[in-house]
Structures are given as structure tokens and as C-alpha cells.
Design a protein around this motif. Structure first.
Motif, PDB file in Angstrom:
ATOM      1  N   LYS A  41       0.825  -1.210   0.000  1.00  0.00           N
ATOM      2  CA  LYS A  41       0.000   0.000   0.000  1.00  0.00           C
ATOM      3  C   LYS A  41       0.860   1.262   0.000  1.00  0.00           C
ATOM      4  O   LYS A  41       0.398   2.320   0.396  1.00  0.00           O
ATOM      5  CB  LYS A  41      -0.916   0.022   1.231  1.00  0.00           C
ATOM      6  N   ASP A  42       2.117   1.178  -0.411  1.00  0.00           N
ATOM      7  CA  ASP A  42       2.966   2.362  -0.462  1.00  0.00           C
ATOM      8  C   ASP A  42       2.284   3.451  -1.277  1.00  0.00           C
ATOM      9  O   ASP A  42       1.833   3.219  -2.393  1.00  0.00           O
ATOM     10  CB  ASP A  42       4.327   2.047  -1.107  1.00  0.00           C
ATOM     11  N   GLY A  43       2.165   4.612  -0.708  1.00  0.00           N
ATOM     12  CA  GLY A  43       1.555   5.734  -1.396  1.00  0.00           C
ATOM     13  C   GLY A  43       0.037   5.690  -1.426  1.00  0.00           C
ATOM     14  O   GLY A  43      -0.593   6.569  -2.000  1.00  0.00           O
ATOM     15  N   ALA A  44      -0.556   4.675  -0.826  1.00  0.00           N
ATOM     16  CA  ALA A  44      -2.022   4.573  -0.830  1.00  0.00           C
ATOM     17  C   ALA A  44      -2.617   5.670   0.041  1.00  0.00           C
ATOM     18  O   ALA A  44      -2.055   6.037   1.067  1.00  0.00           O
ATOM     19  CB  ALA A  44      -2.460   3.208  -0.316  1.00  0.00           C
ATOM     20  N   THR A  45      -3.742   6.195  -0.381  1.00  0.00           N
ATOM     21  CA  THR A  45      -4.378   7.253   0.397  1.00  0.00           C
ATOM     22  C   THR A  45      -5.204   6.686   1.530  1.00  0.00           C
ATOM     23  O   THR A  45      -5.408   7.357   2.524  1.00  0.00           O
ATOM     24  CB  THR A  45      -5.277   8.121  -0.508  1.00  0.00           C
ATOM     25  N   ARG A 100      -7.190   0.292  14.708  1.00  0.00           N
ATOM     26  CA  ARG A 100      -7.965   1.535  14.621  1.00  0.00           C
ATOM     27  C   ARG A 100      -7.218   2.568  13.789  1.00  0.00           C
ATOM     28  O   ARG A 100      -6.038   2.428  13.501  1.00  0.00           O
ATOM     29  CB  ARG A 100      -8.202   2.079  16.032  1.00  0.00           C
ATOM     30  N   ALA A 101      -7.927   3.620  13.443  1.00  0.00           N
ATOM     31  CA  ALA A 101      -7.332   4.708  12.663  1.00  0.00           C
ATOM     32  C   ALA A 101      -6.206   5.378  13.450  1.00  0.00           C
ATOM     33  O   ALA A 101      -6.205   5.388  14.680  1.00  0.00           O
ATOM     34  CB  ALA A 101      -8.404   5.733  12.300  1.00  0.00           C
ATOM     35  N   GLY A 102      -5.254   5.933  12.703  1.00  0.00           N
ATOM     36  CA  GLY A 102      -4.158   6.667  13.315  1.00  0.00           C
ATOM     37  C   GLY A 102      -2.832   6.365  12.637  1.00  0.00           C
ATOM     38  O   GLY A 102      -2.753   5.527  11.745  1.00  0.00           O
ATOM     39  N   PRO A 103      -1.800   7.062  13.073  1.00  0.00           N
ATOM     40  CA  PRO A 103      -0.466   6.821  12.506  1.00  0.00           C
ATOM     41  C   PRO A 103       0.229   5.659  13.221  1.00  0.00           C
ATOM     42  O   PRO A 103       0.082   5.475  14.427  1.00  0.00           O
ATOM     43  CB  PRO A 103       0.270   8.138  12.768  1.00  0.00           C
ATOM     44  N   TYR A 104       0.972   4.899  12.457  1.00  0.00           N
ATOM     45  CA  TYR A 104       1.745   3.776  12.980  1.00  0.00           C
ATOM     46  C   TYR A 104       3.135   3.827  12.358  1.00  0.00           C
ATOM     47  O   TYR A 104       3.298   4.282  11.232  1.00  0.00           O
ATOM     48  CB  TYR A 104       1.113   2.437  12.609  1.00  0.00           C
ATOM     49  N   LYS A 105       4.097   3.314  13.078  1.00  0.00           N
ATOM     50  CA  LYS A 105       5.452   3.172  12.554  1.00  0.00           C
ATOM     51  C   LYS A 105       5.897   1.750  12.871  1.00  0.00           C
ATOM     52  O   LYS A 105       5.900   1.336  14.026  1.00  0.00           O
ATOM     53  CB  LYS A 105       6.402   4.184  13.185  1.00  0.00           C
ATOM     54  N   ALA A 121      15.041  -0.904   9.666  1.00  0.00           N
ATOM     55  CA  ALA A 121      14.429   0.103   8.816  1.00  0.00           C
ATOM     56  C   ALA A 121      13.028   0.365   9.347  1.00  0.00           C
ATOM     57  O   ALA A 121      12.411  -0.490   9.978  1.00  0.00           O
ATOM     58  CB  ALA A 121      14.370  -0.374   7.370  1.00  0.00           C
ATOM     59  N   LEU A 122      12.534   1.585   9.108  1.00  0.00           N
ATOM     60  CA  LEU A 122      11.222   2.001   9.594  1.00  0.00           C
ATOM     61  C   LEU A 122      10.254   2.224   8.438  1.00  0.00           C
ATOM     62  O   LEU A 122      10.659   2.671   7.365  1.00  0.00           O
ATOM     63  CB  LEU A 122      11.342   3.278  10.414  1.00  0.00           C
ATOM     64  N   LEU A 123       8.980   1.951   8.691  1.00  0.00           N
ATOM     65  CA  LEU A 123       7.921   2.135   7.700  1.00  0.00           C
ATOM     66  C   LEU A 123       6.774   2.877   8.343  1.00  0.00           C
ATOM     67  O   LEU A 123       6.269   2.447   9.384  1.00  0.00           O
ATOM     68  CB  LEU A 123       7.449   0.759   7.203  1.00  0.00           C
ATOM     69  N   ASP A 124       6.366   4.011   7.768  1.00  0.00           N
ATOM     70  CA  ASP A 124       5.248   4.794   8.289  1.00  0.00           C
ATOM     71  C   ASP A 124       3.957   4.349   7.600  1.00  0.00           C
ATOM     72  O   ASP A 124       3.915   4.199   6.380  1.00  0.00           O
ATOM     73  CB  ASP A 124       5.459   6.284   8.016  1.00  0.00           C
ATOM     74  N   ILE A 125       2.922   4.152   8.403  1.00  0.00           N
ATOM     75  CA  ILE A 125       1.606   3.741   7.900  1.00  0.00           C
ATOM     76  C   ILE A 125       0.570   4.685   8.505  1.00  0.00           C
ATOM     77  O   ILE A 125       0.609   4.985   9.695  1.00  0.00           O
ATOM     78  CB  ILE A 125       1.260   2.300   8.330  1.00  0.00           C
ATOM     79  N   LEU A 126      -0.378   5.144   7.695  1.00  0.00           N
ATOM     80  CA  LEU A 126      -1.486   5.952   8.189  1.00  0.00           C
ATOM     81  C   LEU A 126      -2.787   5.218   7.891  1.00  0.00           C
ATOM     82  O   LEU A 126      -3.097   4.944   6.738  1.00  0.00           O
ATOM     83  CB  LEU A 126      -1.499   7.341   7.551  1.00  0.00           C
ATOM     84  N   VAL A 127      -3.520   4.902   8.935  1.00  0.00           N
ATOM     85  CA  VAL A 127      -4.786   4.165   8.792  1.00  0.00           C
ATOM     86  C   VAL A 127      -5.940   5.144   8.962  1.00  0.00           C
ATOM     87  O   VAL A 127      -5.957   5.915   9.927  1.00  0.00           O
ATOM     88  CB  VAL A 127      -4.871   3.035   9.843  1.00  0.00           C
ATOM     89  N   ASP A 128      -6.880   5.125   8.009  1.00  0.00           N
ATOM     90  CA  ASP A 128      -8.066   5.992   8.079  1.00  0.00           C
ATOM     91  C   ASP A 128      -9.203   5.261   8.740  1.00  0.00           C
ATOM     92  O   ASP A 128      -9.342   4.083   8.676  1.00  0.00           O
ATOM     93  CB  ASP A 128      -8.508   6.416   6.678  1.00  0.00           C
TER      94      ASP A 128
END
Length: 128
Positions: A41-45, A100-105, A121-128
């Protein structure tokens, strides 16, 4: 430098124009991250809560690769009350869900038991 490169690369990698460029490289900037990670989902809105997404990694550090490394996916950051579930946290490729929704790393830690080497390595994920 030339001697440094020759000490870490296998003979099959010492041919072609890339080898010449490597020998000339003066070390400005990061040439190669030891571990890289991504998600499908890289770049997924939009990533929805409880939606399984695929995550994966690749080890590019030759010393780590040669030492039969272990892998561990972990949560580096999540808001209070959020949970992250990995299908297999000890696998280089796995799936993950977010409660749940929110930012995750997320972090992928790669380590060996022989020489005490590790990289992550780190990966940022944003869940709506």
C-alpha cells in the motif's frame, strides 16, 4: 575506496560499468541502506482498520546476509489503545493489520547471533 569494495563484494560483482562508478564513489550520501522495507500500500491514500496489508523487507548488507540473520517485525510507534497484529513477525515477508485509525510506525530488525550485527528500517503507515 577500491580496497574496501574489493573486500566486501564477491568476484562476480567486480565487472561492468557499475564497478568503475563504485571505485570512484567518495562516500557522499548513503550509498546502500543495509535493510529496506515496503508495503503493498505504499503511497495509498486509504488503509482501513483491520485491513490486512502485505509488508516485506530485503537485506542488502553482505555481512548480515552471510550470517543467517533473524528477522523481527515490531511496532515502533502507535497511539495509545491501538494494536498491530503481524501474521508472522519473524518472517521477512508477512501481512499486518491495524486495529484503529491513526499513525503507525513499523520496524524490521535484522540481526545475527554470530557477530552481533544488526540493522533496521522504519515504515510509516497511516490508517483511516
Amino acid at each position: 575506496s577500491r580496497n574496501d569494495l574489493h573486500s566486501v563484494l564477491v568476484p562476480a560483482q567486480k565487472n561492468g560499468p557499475i564497478w568503475t562508478l563504485l571505485e570512484r564513489w567518495k562516500g557522499e550520501g548513503l550509498f546502500m541502506d543495509p535493510v529496506v522495507i515496503w508495503s503493498n500500500k505504499d503511497g495509498a491514500t486509504k488503509i482501513r482498520a483491520n485491513e490486512a496489508i502485505s509488508i516485506g523487507g530485503m537485506v542488502r548488507d553482505l555481512k548480515l546476509l552471510g550470517s543467517n540473520p533473524t528477522f523481527e517485525w515490531r511496532v515502533a510507534f502507535a497511539w495509545f489503545g491501538r494494536t498491530v497484529t503481524f501474521e508472522n513477525a519473524a518472517s521477512l515477508q508477512t501481512t499486518v493489520t491495524f486495529s484503529r485509525a491513526g499513525p503507525y510506525k513499523l520496524e524490521l530488525m535484522v540481526s545475527d547471533r554470530l557477530e552481533g550485527l544488526s540493522a533496521s528500517a522504519l515504515l510509516d503507515i497511516l490508517v483511516d
